[in-house]
Design an enzyme around this catalytic site. Sequence first.
Site, PDB file in Angstrom:
ATOM      1  N   ARG A 254      11.425  -1.118  11.500  1.00 24.19           N
ATOM      2  CA  ARG A 254      10.379  -0.791  12.478  1.00 24.19           C
ATOM      3  C   ARG A 254      10.291  -1.872  13.539  1.00 24.19           C
ATOM      4  O   ARG A 254      10.399  -3.043  13.250  1.00 24.19           O
ATOM      5  CB  ARG A 254       9.032  -0.691  11.750  1.00 24.19           C
ATOM      6  CG  ARG A 254       8.813   0.639  11.074  1.00 24.19           C
ATOM      7  CD  ARG A 254       7.688   0.614  10.078  1.00 24.19           C
ATOM      8  NE  ARG A 254       6.475  -0.041  10.571  1.00 24.19           N
ATOM      9  CZ  ARG A 254       5.372  -0.186   9.843  1.00 24.19           C
ATOM     10  NH1 ARG A 254       5.335   0.260   8.599  1.00 24.19           N
ATOM     11  NH2 ARG A 254       4.319  -0.789  10.339  1.00 24.19           N
TER      12      ARG A 254
ATOM     13  N   ARG B 184      -0.271  -8.771  13.824  1.00 24.92           N
ATOM     14  CA  ARG B 184      -0.794  -7.765  12.894  1.00 24.92           C
ATOM     15  C   ARG B 184      -1.623  -8.408  11.793  1.00 24.92           C
ATOM     16  O   ARG B 184      -2.643  -7.865  11.378  1.00 24.92           O
ATOM     17  CB  ARG B 184       0.366  -6.941  12.301  1.00 24.92           C
ATOM     18  CG  ARG B 184       0.932  -5.971  13.343  1.00 24.92           C
ATOM     19  CD  ARG B 184       2.272  -5.423  12.948  1.00 24.92           C
ATOM     20  NE  ARG B 184       2.212  -4.670  11.715  1.00 24.92           N
ATOM     21  CZ  ARG B 184       3.240  -4.508  10.896  1.00 24.92           C
ATOM     22  NH1 ARG B 184       4.411  -5.045  11.195  1.00 24.92           N
ATOM     23  NH2 ARG B 184       3.101  -3.804   9.802  1.00 24.92           N
TER      24      ARG B 184
ATOM     25  N   ARG C   5      -9.405   0.926   8.644  1.00 21.09           N
ATOM     26  CA  ARG C   5      -8.984  -0.438   8.931  1.00 21.09           C
ATOM     27  C   ARG C   5     -10.037  -1.206   9.724  1.00 21.09           C
ATOM     28  O   ARG C   5      -9.804  -2.354  10.089  1.00 21.09           O
ATOM     29  CB  ARG C   5      -7.707  -0.399   9.763  1.00 21.09           C
ATOM     30  CG  ARG C   5      -6.425  -0.539   8.949  1.00 21.09           C
ATOM     31  CD  ARG C   5      -5.274  -0.407   9.927  1.00 21.09           C
ATOM     32  NE  ARG C   5      -4.108  -1.126   9.516  1.00 21.09           N
ATOM     33  CZ  ARG C   5      -3.026  -0.560   8.970  1.00 21.09           C
ATOM     34  NH1 ARG C   5      -2.990   0.715   8.725  1.00 21.09           N
ATOM     35  NH2 ARG C   5      -1.978  -1.291   8.685  1.00 21.09           N
TER      36      ARG C   5
ATOM     37  N   ARG D  96      11.562  -5.303   5.186  1.00 24.44           N
ATOM     38  CA  ARG D  96      11.254  -3.881   4.995  1.00 24.44           C
ATOM     39  C   ARG D  96      12.181  -3.006   5.833  1.00 24.44           C
ATOM     40  O   ARG D  96      12.469  -3.288   6.991  1.00 24.44           O
ATOM     41  CB  ARG D  96       9.800  -3.592   5.417  1.00 24.44           C
ATOM     42  CG  ARG D  96       9.478  -2.105   5.455  1.00 24.44           C
ATOM     43  CD  ARG D  96       8.017  -1.788   5.357  1.00 24.44           C
ATOM     44  NE  ARG D  96       7.215  -2.384   6.412  1.00 24.44           N
ATOM     45  CZ  ARG D  96       5.889  -2.392   6.404  1.00 24.44           C
ATOM     46  NH1 ARG D  96       5.229  -1.846   5.405  1.00 24.44           N
ATOM     47  NH2 ARG D  96       5.224  -2.946   7.386  1.00 24.44           N
TER      48      ARG D  96
ATOM     49  N   LYS E 229       0.837  -1.212   0.000  1.00 21.63           N
ATOM     50  CA  LYS E 229       0.000   0.000   0.000  1.00 21.63           C
ATOM     51  C   LYS E 229       0.868   1.257   0.000  1.00 21.63           C
ATOM     52  O   LYS E 229       0.676   2.153  -0.814  1.00 21.63           O
ATOM     53  CB  LYS E 229      -0.913   0.039   1.246  1.00 21.63           C
ATOM     54  CG  LYS E 229      -1.814  -1.155   1.425  1.00 21.63           C
ATOM     55  CD  LYS E 229      -2.685  -1.024   2.678  1.00 21.63           C
ATOM     56  CE  LYS E 229      -1.919  -0.985   3.986  1.00 21.63           C
ATOM     57  NZ  LYS E 229      -1.183  -2.227   4.300  1.00 21.63           N
TER      58      LYS E 229
HETATM   59  P1  ADP Z   1       1.549  -1.453   7.517  1.00 21.93           P
HETATM   60  O1  ADP Z   1       2.119  -0.508   6.498  1.00 21.93           O
HETATM   61  O2  ADP Z   1       2.483  -2.566   7.798  1.00 21.93           O
HETATM   62  O3  ADP Z   1       0.183  -1.932   7.186  1.00 21.93           O
HETATM   63  P2  ADP Z   1       1.062   0.895   9.099  1.00 21.93           P
HETATM   64  O4  ADP Z   1       2.270   1.720   9.016  1.00 21.93           O
HETATM   65  O5  ADP Z   1      -0.074   1.259   8.220  1.00 21.93           O
HETATM   66  O6  ADP Z   1       1.463  -0.633   8.862  1.00 21.93           O
HETATM   67  O7  ADP Z   1       0.510   0.828  10.573  1.00 21.93           O
HETATM   68  C1  ADP Z   1       1.369   0.551  11.655  1.00 21.93           C
HETATM   69  C2  ADP Z   1       0.548   0.432  12.920  1.00 21.93           C
HETATM   70  O8  ADP Z   1      -0.100   1.693  13.173  1.00 21.93           O
HETATM   71  C3  ADP Z   1      -0.590  -0.576  12.888  1.00 21.93           C
HETATM   72  O9  ADP Z   1      -0.164  -1.885  13.234  1.00 21.93           O
HETATM   73  C4  ADP Z   1      -1.552   0.008  13.927  1.00 21.93           C
HETATM   74  O10 ADP Z   1      -1.107  -0.248  15.242  1.00 21.93           O
HETATM   75  C5  ADP Z   1      -1.417   1.502  13.676  1.00 21.93           C
HETATM   76  N1  ADP Z   1      -2.395   1.981  12.683  1.00 21.93           N
HETATM   77  C6  ADP Z   1      -2.133   2.551  11.484  1.00 21.93           C
HETATM   78  N2  ADP Z   1      -3.262   2.877  10.845  1.00 21.93           N
HETATM   79  C7  ADP Z   1      -4.286   2.499  11.665  1.00 21.93           C
HETATM   80  C8  ADP Z   1      -5.701   2.543  11.575  1.00 21.93           C
HETATM   81  N3  ADP Z   1      -6.338   3.058  10.494  1.00 21.93           N
HETATM   82  N4  ADP Z   1      -6.427   2.047  12.617  1.00 21.93           N
HETATM   83  C9  ADP Z   1      -5.827   1.551  13.698  1.00 21.93           C
HETATM   84  N5  ADP Z   1      -4.513   1.459  13.853  1.00 21.93           N
HETATM   85  C10 ADP Z   1      -3.731   1.936  12.848  1.00 21.93           C
HETATM   86  P1  ADP Z   2       2.242  -1.769   3.261  1.00 24.36           P
HETATM   87  O1  ADP Z   2       2.244  -0.266   3.239  1.00 24.36           O
HETATM   88  O2  ADP Z   2       1.024  -2.358   2.605  1.00 24.36           O
HETATM   89  O3  ADP Z   2       2.472  -2.329   4.623  1.00 24.36           O
HETATM   90  P2  ADP Z   2       4.795  -1.533   1.864  1.00 24.36           P
HETATM   91  O4  ADP Z   2       4.507  -0.695   0.675  1.00 24.36           O
HETATM   92  O5  ADP Z   2       5.535  -0.925   2.986  1.00 24.36           O
HETATM   93  O6  ADP Z   2       3.450  -2.274   2.362  1.00 24.36           O
HETATM   94  O7  ADP Z   2       5.595  -2.831   1.342  1.00 24.36           O
HETATM   95  C1  ADP Z   2       6.047  -3.822   2.252  1.00 24.36           C
HETATM   96  C2  ADP Z   2       7.459  -4.252   1.873  1.00 24.36           C
HETATM   97  O8  ADP Z   2       7.414  -4.964   0.632  1.00 24.36           O
HETATM   98  C3  ADP Z   2       8.419  -3.081   1.657  1.00 24.36           C
HETATM   99  O9  ADP Z   2       9.686  -3.483   2.100  1.00 24.36           O
HETATM  100  C4  ADP Z   2       8.406  -2.869   0.142  1.00 24.36           C
HETATM  101  O10 ADP Z   2       9.640  -2.354  -0.325  1.00 24.36           O
HETATM  102  C5  ADP Z   2       8.166  -4.278  -0.385  1.00 24.36           C
HETATM  103  N1  ADP Z   2       7.320  -4.328  -1.590  1.00 24.36           N
HETATM  104  C6  ADP Z   2       6.321  -3.485  -1.966  1.00 24.36           C
HETATM  105  N2  ADP Z   2       5.779  -3.873  -3.141  1.00 24.36           N
HETATM  106  C7  ADP Z   2       6.430  -5.016  -3.499  1.00 24.36           C
HETATM  107  C8  ADP Z   2       6.326  -5.898  -4.633  1.00 24.36           C
HETATM  108  N3  ADP Z   2       5.438  -5.698  -5.605  1.00 24.36           N
HETATM  109  N4  ADP Z   2       7.161  -6.958  -4.677  1.00 24.36           N
HETATM  110  C9  ADP Z   2       8.073  -7.164  -3.685  1.00 24.36           C
HETATM  111  N5  ADP Z   2       8.223  -6.372  -2.617  1.00 24.36           N
HETATM  112  C10 ADP Z   2       7.420  -5.295  -2.520  1.00 24.36           C
END
Ligand code: ADP
Ligand code: ADP
Length: 220
Positions: free
Chosen positions: A160, A171, A88, A127, A13
């Site tokens: 992270r 998660r 979410r 990541r 995302k």
């Molecule tokens: P990821 O990119 O791996 O999905 P995020 O950076 O979006 O993780 O979120 C990291 C953490 O921040 C989540 O595990 C949660 O604890 C919190 N968080 C982020 N967005 C939300 C949301 N919309 N609702 C609740 N918690 C959130």
């Molecule tokens: P989210 O925001 O949904 O948690 P991220 O965009 O941070 O996901 O992506 C999670 C990890 O996977 C990051 O380390 C990113 O560089 C990697 N990644 C993202 N897109 C791809 C893809 N299409 N193939 C392989 N790795 C990817």
Amino acid sequence: MNLIFLGPPGAGKGTQASLLSKTLNIPQISTGDILRNSVRAGTPMGTRAKLFMDSGSLVPDEVVVGIVEERLQAADCNNGFILDGFPRTVAQADALDVMLARLGRQIEFVLSMTVDDEKLLTRISGRRMCEKCGKGYHLVFDPPKEAGICDLCGAKLYQRDDDKVETMRKRLDEYYEKTAPLIDYYSQKMILQPIPGTGAIEDIQNSIEKVLKGSLRDNS
Ligand code: ADP
Ligand code: ADP
Ligand code: ZN
């Protein structure tokens, strides 16, 4: 254009929202990034949120709803926005509807990315993030030009706390229990747009742009 990226942790995302934000010239609103900034700044909200984030749980709805409500009123959202990681839960989605109705706006598309658990775990464990600008990388799939250093701003990359093995499973469980129901929720509203979650980052970017271009043509 007002868009949402929906998907499990590690689906890509943030990666795609950031690319699209540059293409469309509209802001990427990542609740995760905003929360991490508040944690770093040591605000009361950040201190409270940290407890949930460290354990891999979702932060309470009222906290993130408040963040988004404030952020959507900023002038840079006037031409559109990309929500990355919000909503979410169904309660957050309902709250977003109320907010948007008040602002006289609506979501055009929910870009829904799914990836199987095994791949998610490989992505999350590799990541790395820039400690200054928040840009995401992957040790293998999207490495920086120079190991450990951000291409954009030269600051150091870090892993992270919640990307460590102990928290990842929790998660994913939170995602399946609380967030995955939004796929049906938005499908019923006829705005869900499935996007391939696997493949090269650039290919996924192209499929997203194709979907959005198609929609612009349809509307004209
Ligand atoms: P990821 O990119 O791996 O999905 P995020 O950076 O979006 O993780 O979120 C990291 C953490 O921040 C989540 O595990 C949660 O604890 C919190 N968080 C982020 N967005 C939300 C949301 N919309 N609702 C609740 N918690 C959130
Ligand atoms: P989210 O925001 O949904 O948690 P991220 O965009 O941070 O996901 O992506 C999670 C990890 O996977 C990051 O380390 C990113 O560089 C990697 N990644 C993202 N897109 C791809 C893809 N299409 N193939 C392989 N790795 C990817
Ligand atoms: Zn950086």
